[in-house]
Design a protein around this motif. Structure first.
Motif, PDB file in Angstrom:
ATOM      1  N   THR A 262       0.885  -1.122   0.040  1.00  0.00           N
ATOM      2  CA  THR A 262       0.058  -0.082  -0.005  1.00  0.00           C
ATOM      3  C   THR A 262       0.844   1.213  -0.166  1.00  0.00           C
ATOM      4  O   THR A 262       0.603   2.216  -0.645  1.00  0.00           O
ATOM      5  CB  THR A 262      -0.784  -0.096   1.049  1.00  0.00           C
ATOM      6  OG1 THR A 262      -1.656  -1.048   1.218  1.00  0.00           O
ATOM      7  CG2 THR A 262      -1.711   1.417   1.157  1.00  0.00           C
TER       8      THR A 262
ATOM      9  N   LEU B 212       2.315   1.687  -3.483  1.00  0.00           N
ATOM     10  CA  LEU B 212       1.180   2.400  -4.332  1.00  0.00           C
ATOM     11  C   LEU B 212       1.041   3.820  -4.154  1.00  0.00           C
ATOM     12  O   LEU B 212       0.715   4.751  -5.003  1.00  0.00           O
ATOM     13  CB  LEU B 212      -0.054   1.705  -4.212  1.00  0.00           C
ATOM     14  CG  LEU B 212      -0.358   0.214  -4.658  1.00  0.00           C
ATOM     15  CD1 LEU B 212      -1.560  -0.356  -4.066  1.00  0.00           C
ATOM     16  CD2 LEU B 212      -0.244   0.514  -6.264  1.00  0.00           C
TER      17      LEU B 212
ATOM     18  N   ARG C 169      -1.731  -3.549  -7.130  1.00  0.00           N
ATOM     19  CA  ARG C 169      -3.394  -3.305  -6.683  1.00  0.00           C
ATOM     20  C   ARG C 169      -4.040  -4.730  -6.528  1.00  0.00           C
ATOM     21  O   ARG C 169      -4.683  -5.016  -5.703  1.00  0.00           O
ATOM     22  CB  ARG C 169      -4.037  -2.518  -7.345  1.00  0.00           C
ATOM     23  CG  ARG C 169      -3.774  -1.084  -7.515  1.00  0.00           C
ATOM     24  CD  ARG C 169      -4.647  -0.021  -7.956  1.00  0.00           C
ATOM     25  NE  ARG C 169      -4.329   1.287  -8.003  1.00  0.00           N
ATOM     26  CZ  ARG C 169      -3.780   1.848  -8.970  1.00  0.00           C
ATOM     27  NH1 ARG C 169      -3.557   1.323 -10.182  1.00  0.00           N
ATOM     28  NH2 ARG C 169      -3.447   3.106  -8.886  1.00  0.00           N
TER      29      ARG C 169
END
Length: 231
Positions: free
Chosen positions: A78, A81, A95
């Motif tokens: 995460t 990202l 993802r």
């Protein structure tokens, strides 16, 4: 009753006492062996339960580590990202992995909770089983110690009787003693009384000649070969 007969009967009574002590020791040793086997059986049963519980604990710890590792991976992915300089293809792949990981961690958390619940439920049970086993074993150990003491006592008495036997045997005429010893290998009662013409050893009637002779001497039963006497 002649001195010769009295000496032989005394030896026979002495041998009966020796046999009685030996049988008591044998019975005690058999009981001891049974108790030792019972301890081993119960201990193995408890250890099997304990190993199963320890395996459950191991699985619970392993599952918790798996949840933590996957959670750390999700957080790292995460963060990538959010801050990483990734190509579109790399971002899509990351993802997808995060989505799959989140689905997977939900399943792992359910499994981890189920294992924790099992551990919590079984912890007091395994503790109680251990307490019960140790309490029971302590009682059996006391019983074994008591048996050992009794075996030692009877063994001491048996030794004393065996040491005295030579003195008893020396009082019996040699040929009669030899015959008695031969019969003792076959019978527990090598010398028995005659009552109303019936041998107390084989419960068969002896001849009239034997019944007459036994009134004045030690004779042999013509049916079982035991030594006979009249009370």
């Amino acid at each position: 009753m002649t001195a010769e007969l009295e000496a032989l009967l005394e030896l026979n009574r002495h041998d009966a006492a020796i046999r009685e002590q030996a049988l008591k020791i044998e019975g005690l040793r058999s009981r001891r062996q049974t108790l030792v086997a019972a301890i081993e059986r119960e201990q193995n049963e408890f250890l099997a339960k304990k190993r199963a519980f320890e395996e459950l604990q191991r699985q619970s710890r392993e599952k918790a580590r798996e949840v933590d590792d996957l959670d750390a991976q999700i957080r790292a992915d995460t963060e990538k990202l959010r801050t990483g300089l990734l190509s579109y293809k790399e971002m899509e792949a990351l993802r997808t992995r995060v989505e799959h990981s989140r689905l997977r961690i939900d399943q792992l958390e359910d499994e981890a909770i189920a294992l924790i619940t099992q551990v919590e439920q079984q912890t007091p049970l395994i503790r109680k089983a251990e307490e019960d086993f140790l309490k029971w074993k302590a009682k059996i150990d006391q019983d074994i110690a008591q048996i050992d003491a009794e075996i030692a006592e009877h063994s001491q008495e048996l030794k004393r009787l065996e040491e005295e036997r030579a003195q008893r045997a020396a009082a019996v005429e040699s040929k009669l003693l030899q015959r008695y010893e031969e019969l003792r290998t076959r019978y527990e009662d090598p010398i028995v009384p005659v009552h109303k013409g019936i041998c107390a050893g084989c419960n068969l009637r002896v001849s009239e000649i034997t019944a007459e002779r036994v009134r004045s001497e030690i004779v042999t039963c013509e049916n079982c070969s035991r030594l006979l006497y009249v009370k």
